[in-house]
Design an enzyme around this catalytic site. Structure first.
Site: not given
Length: 313
Positions: A150, A217, A221, A252
Site C-alpha cells: 500500500n 503519479y 499507478k 486521508t
C-alpha cells in the site's frame, strides 16, 4: 510524503482540470480535513452511510484468525485502517512505514485491543529495507499469507508534463511502482514455498484514466496496475492470487494536503463521484479484506474500482 505546491486555479476550465487532478492525488493515504463541515464528510445522497471503524476487542476466531498479514505504508490512511480492521478479525499483522513514532503507537494500540501486531520501520524505495521487512515477518511468524502493498506518495507538485522534472518523476516512481515491485519480489518466494498466498496492491483510479498535471503519479499507478496483471498471470497456477485496489478520493492525510493546496472542500470534491461523498479508509480496508478472503478465490489480475463509482461513467 510531499506537499502539493499547486496554486488554486482561477478559471472555470482550470478549476475543473485541477479538481480532476485532486481526485487522483487523494487516492491513498487516515485523518479527515478538520475545516470541512461534518455534513460534507458524511453526506450520502444516493448510497448507504459509510461504516464506522470497528471497535472492541480483537476476535481470535475472526475471519482472518491466524493469518499472517504484511502491510506496507500503514502508519496512516488506508494502510493503517486495514491493519486495525484485519487485526480485529484475528490476523497477525506486520506493518511498516517511515514514521517510527506513529508506527510504534499503532503497534501499541492494536496490541491494546488484543490484536497481534509488529511495526518495522522501512522505506519501500530501499531494497534492503524491503528485504528486512519481509524477513522480520517470516522470522516472527514463519510465513506470509497475505500481503497488502500500500505504500505510496502523491506527485510533489501539480504542473504540465513539460514542467515536471526527472527528479519529480523518479521520486514518485521509486515509491509507488518500484516499491510495489520490490515488495512482491521478496514476498512471492515465501508464498511459492507453500504454494499459496494473496497479494493486493494499491493502485488508483489514475491507473485507469489520465489526470492532467500529475504525470508522475499517473504513470506510477499505471505501472502498479501493470505489475499486478503480470504477477497474476505468472503465479495463478501456483495458487497465488494478485489483485489491485483503485481508490478515488479517500478521507486521508493525502487528500487533506491536496484539498488545502487547491482550496477546495470535501463537498466540492464529492460532486465528481456518483455517491456524492468522500469514501472512508475503513471502506477501503474492507475491500482489501474481501480480496484477501476466500470469498474472492476467482478474482485475480484486476484493479477493483473502489472509488464510489468514479470509473463507472
Amino acid at each position: 510524503m510531499n506537499e502539493h505546491t499547486a496554486e488554486p486555479a482561477s478559471s472555470g476550465q482550470e478549476s475543473s482540470r485541477s479538481r480532476r487532478s485532486l481526485l487522483a492525488a487523494g487516492a491513498i493515504g487516515a485523518a479527515g480535513l478538520a475545516a470541512v463541515p461534518l455534513t460534507a464528510r458524511t453526506a450520502a445522497a444516493n448510497t448507504q452511510n459509510p461504516p464506522a471503524p470497528a471497535t472492541g476487542r480483537a476476535n481470535p476466531d475472526g475471519r482472518f484468525a491466524g493469518k499472517v498479514v504484511l502491510i506496507t505504508g500503514a502508519t496512516s490512511g488506508i494502510g493503517q485502517a486495514t491493519a486495525y480492521e484485519i487485526a480485529r478479525e484475528g490476523a497477525r499483522v506486520v506493518f511498516c512505514g517511515r514514521r517510527a513514532e506513529l508506527g510504534r503507537r499503532h503497534e501499541r494500540e492494536i496490541r491494546g485491543f488484543g490484536g497481534d501486531a509488529l511495526y518495522v520501520r522501512a522505506d519501500v524505495t530501499r531494497e534492503s529495507d524491503v528485504r528486512a521487512l519481509v524477513e522480520a515477518c517470516v522470522r516472527r511468524h514463519g510465513r506470509i499469507d497475505i500481503a497488502f502493498n500500500n505504500a505510496g506518495i502523491e506527485s510533489p507538485r501539480s504542473a504540465p508534463l513539460h514542467e515536471q522534472t526527472l527528479g519529480d518523476f523518479e521520486q514518485v516512481w521509486r515509491t509507488n511502482t518500484a516499491g510495489t515491485f520490490l515488495s512482491m519480489k521478496y514476498e512471492i518466494p515465501h508464498m511459492l514455498r507453500r504454494e499459496r498466498g494473496v497479494i493486493i496492491n494499491t493502485a488508483s483510479i489514475s491507473a485507469e484514466v489520465g489526470f492532467a498535471t500529475i504525470a508522475p503519479y499517473n504513470a506510477s499507478k499505471h505501472g502498479v496496475a501493470s505489475l499486478t496483471k503480470v504477477a497474476a498471470l505468472e503465479y495463478a497456477a501456483r495458487n497465488i492470487r494478485v489483485n489491485a485496489l483503485a481508490p478515488g478520493a479517500v478521507d486521508t492525510p493525502m487528500l487533506r494536503r491536496a484539498a488545502e493546496a487547491f482550496g477546495m472542500t470535501y463537498e466540492q470534491i464529492a460532486q465528481d463521484y456518483p455517491i456524492r461523498r468522500i469514501v472512508q479508509p475503513q471502506e477501503m480496508a474492507r475491500v482489501v479484506m474481501f480480496l484477501a478472503s476466500d470469498d474472492a478465490t476467482a478474482v485475480l489480475g484486476t484493479d477493483i474500482d473502489a472509488s464510489g463509482g468514479y470509473l463507472t461513467g
